[in-house]
Enzyme design. Structure first.
Site, mmCIF file in Angstrom:
data_model
loop_
_atom_site.group_PDB
_atom_site.id
_atom_site.type_symbol
_atom_site.label_atom_id
_atom_site.label_comp_id
_atom_site.label_asym_id
_atom_site.label_seq_id
_atom_site.Cartn_x
_atom_site.Cartn_y
_atom_site.Cartn_z
ATOM 1 N N CYS A 11 54.279 62.092 75.665
ATOM 2 C CA CYS A 11 54.793 60.722 75.800
ATOM 3 C C CYS A 11 56.166 60.579 75.147
ATOM 4 O O CYS A 11 56.964 59.725 75.552
ATOM 5 C CB CYS A 11 53.806 59.736 75.184
ATOM 6 S SG CYS A 11 52.272 59.567 76.138
ATOM 7 N N ARG A 58 20.197 52.053 79.051
ATOM 8 C CA ARG A 58 19.532 51.453 80.210
ATOM 9 C C ARG A 58 19.744 49.939 80.262
ATOM 10 O O ARG A 58 19.681 49.341 81.327
ATOM 11 C CB ARG A 58 18.023 51.743 80.171
ATOM 12 C CG ARG A 58 17.689 53.220 80.154
ATOM 13 C CD ARG A 58 16.203 53.484 80.101
ATOM 14 N NE ARG A 58 15.536 52.848 78.961
ATOM 15 C CZ ARG A 58 15.580 53.320 77.721
ATOM 16 N NH1 ARG A 58 16.268 54.416 77.449
ATOM 17 N NH2 ARG A 58 14.950 52.705 76.741
ATOM 18 N N CYS A 75 52.392 61.180 71.527
ATOM 19 C CA CYS A 75 52.119 62.615 71.510
ATOM 20 C C CYS A 75 53.374 63.407 71.864
ATOM 21 O O CYS A 75 54.244 62.938 72.594
ATOM 22 C CB CYS A 75 50.974 62.966 72.456
ATOM 23 S SG CYS A 75 51.321 62.644 74.205
ATOM 24 N N GLU A 89 51.554 54.725 76.808
ATOM 25 C CA GLU A 89 52.992 54.586 77.007
ATOM 26 C C GLU A 89 53.361 54.703 78.487
ATOM 27 O O GLU A 89 54.217 53.968 78.982
ATOM 28 C CB GLU A 89 53.740 55.656 76.204
ATOM 29 C CG GLU A 89 53.532 55.553 74.698
ATOM 30 C CD GLU A 89 52.377 56.393 74.187
ATOM 31 O OE1 GLU A 89 52.465 56.874 73.052
ATOM 32 O OE2 GLU A 89 51.384 56.561 74.930
ATOM 33 N N ALA A 148 15.530 49.632 62.621
ATOM 34 C CA ALA A 148 14.985 48.275 62.638
ATOM 35 C C ALA A 148 13.809 48.223 61.678
ATOM 36 O O ALA A 148 12.998 49.152 61.618
ATOM 37 C CB ALA A 148 14.549 47.900 64.050
ATOM 38 N N SER A 197 17.447 61.770 54.944
ATOM 39 C CA SER A 197 18.080 63.058 54.667
ATOM 40 C C SER A 197 19.599 62.936 54.722
ATOM 41 O O SER A 197 20.307 63.484 53.868
ATOM 42 C CB SER A 197 17.606 64.110 55.674
ATOM 43 O OG SER A 197 16.221 64.354 55.537
ATOM 44 N N THR A 257 9.978 61.507 65.718
ATOM 45 C CA THR A 257 10.325 60.335 66.526
ATOM 46 C C THR A 257 10.044 60.597 68.000
ATOM 47 O O THR A 257 9.516 59.741 68.711
ATOM 48 C CB THR A 257 11.808 59.968 66.330
ATOM 49 O OG1 THR A 257 12.021 59.594 64.969
ATOM 50 C CG2 THR A 257 12.212 58.811 67.228
ATOM 51 N N ASP A 288 7.182 58.379 69.753
ATOM 52 C CA ASP A 288 7.708 57.313 70.607
ATOM 53 C C ASP A 288 8.106 57.762 72.002
ATOM 54 O O ASP A 288 8.249 56.923 72.901
ATOM 55 C CB ASP A 288 8.933 56.672 69.937
ATOM 56 C CG ASP A 288 8.609 56.061 68.582
ATOM 57 O OD1 ASP A 288 7.415 55.795 68.327
ATOM 58 O OD2 ASP A 288 9.547 55.851 67.794
#
Length: 340
Positions: free
Chosen positions: A82, A205, A73, A46, A152, A288, A194, A198
């Site tokens: 506002c 990036r 607000c 606003e 994936a 999970s 993981t 990995d």
């Protein structure tokens, strides 16, 4: 209101934990001002909208209608209310997309405007306005972050080789999209295995944007300090059963009950004001969350040209509906919503 939504989206990735908001000021069917919330802690939509009015049109503000995608607000936060700005400028009519679920607002802004004699129209494109800020609404209505599952898989629904050795499934263009997804969320979560297999950095990036907070479930603190998740590229929270302390950019968050680690972690994220999290693995961690019905969206990438014999099965969704799909070369992308 459609223009408000277009403007609001320009703040994506820069205003959280605030919602994205757009505003348009109209006089006699002509737009004389528009703005959006650009950066967290700075001017709201606003304010930017009213400031954008050309000096020669400032006398028209008192005869204009203000369209805003979220209820203005009424409380003092990092910026003044506002609603007070609207009243100060004597704007006679305000059209609101949807109410703000935040307790300090939630109808109070609309009520104050009406009490001051302002004509207020509500719930215009309400569904679209709520969906734009689904993370914000989830956080304040369900008292937990908005949870996105992502993985994936190959064409026969396997995500890794049988020995858990890493397989590059999605193509380079899809990988850029994944990094864009990361830039849009407050946090990213993976399990211990993981990281062990990995050694991911879990940062942005391949896309310009802010790195999400890294969340790791490592109950026994078994990860090596040489792992990339311990670098200084982003803050990291380690959910564990051993200790509770902060060392540089690493917060060790102690969880007492292994069986309820997900519940404790999600509650901790709420307390830390983290409004969204994307979960990227592994299969056990993802499953999970699925089994606990603790998710809102799922994004599944399937490489139609790759098959893995005797591989690790992908997670299995339950209680879902598909919303849409897309293709990027050999990769098919399917998007799902949780549906009880």
């Amino acid at each position: 209101m459609s223009r408000c939504l277009e403007l609001a989206r320009l703040g994506a990735g820069n205003v959280a934990p605030n919602p994205m908001v757009g505003a348009v000021l109209v006089h006699d069917k002509k737009v004389i001002g528009e703005g959006y919330h650009q950066i967290h802690g700075q001017a709201h939509a606003e304010v930017n909208c009213i400031k954008s009015v050309h000096p020669e049109n400032e006398n028209l503000i008192r005869e204009s209608t203000l369209y805003v995608s979220l209820e203005p607000c009424v409380h003092h936060g990092k910026t003044p209310p506002c609603v007070d700005l609207i009243l100060h400028n004597r704007i006679p009519k305000v059209v609101v997309g949807c109410r703000d679920p935040f307790d300090k607002v939630n109808g109070k802004g609309i009520d104050k405007l009406k009490s001051a004699g302002v004509e207020v129209v509500t719930n215009v494109l309400e569904k679209e306005c709520i969906d734009l800020n689904k993370r914000f609404f989830c956080f304040y209505k369900k008292h937990r972050p908005f949870i996105i599952l992502k993985w994936a898989q190959c064409c026969n629904a396997k995500i890794a080789n049988e020995d858990f050795s890493r397989v590059f499934i999605s193509n380079e263009f899809t990988n850029r999209l994944v990094h864009k997804w990361r830039s849009e969320e407050a946090a990213i979560l993976v399990g211990t295995h993981t990281v062990l297999r990995d050694d991911p950095e879990l940062t942005v990036r391949l896309w310009k944007g802010k790195n999400p907070i890294r969340l790791i479930i490592d109950m026994n603190l078994s990860l090596s300090k040489s792992s990339k998740i311990f670098n200084s590229q982003s803050d990291t929270i380690i959910f564990n059963s051993k200790k509770h302390e902060k060392i540089d950019n690493i917060l060790y968050f102690k969880v007492e009950n292994d069986a309820k680690v997900i519940d404790h972690a999600i509650n901790a994220l709420y307390q830390l004001n983290i409004q969204s999290v994307i979960i990227e693995g592994g299969a056990k961690t993802l499953q999970s969350f699925i089994d606990k019905k603790m998710w809102d969206e799922a994004r599944v990438i399937t490489n139609q040209e790759l098959a893995i014999d005797h591989g690790i099965p992908a997670p299995r969704l339950i209680h879902f509906k598909q919303t849409h799909s897309a293709s990027i070369l050999s990769d098919n992308l399917h998007y799902y919503q949780f549906a009880q």
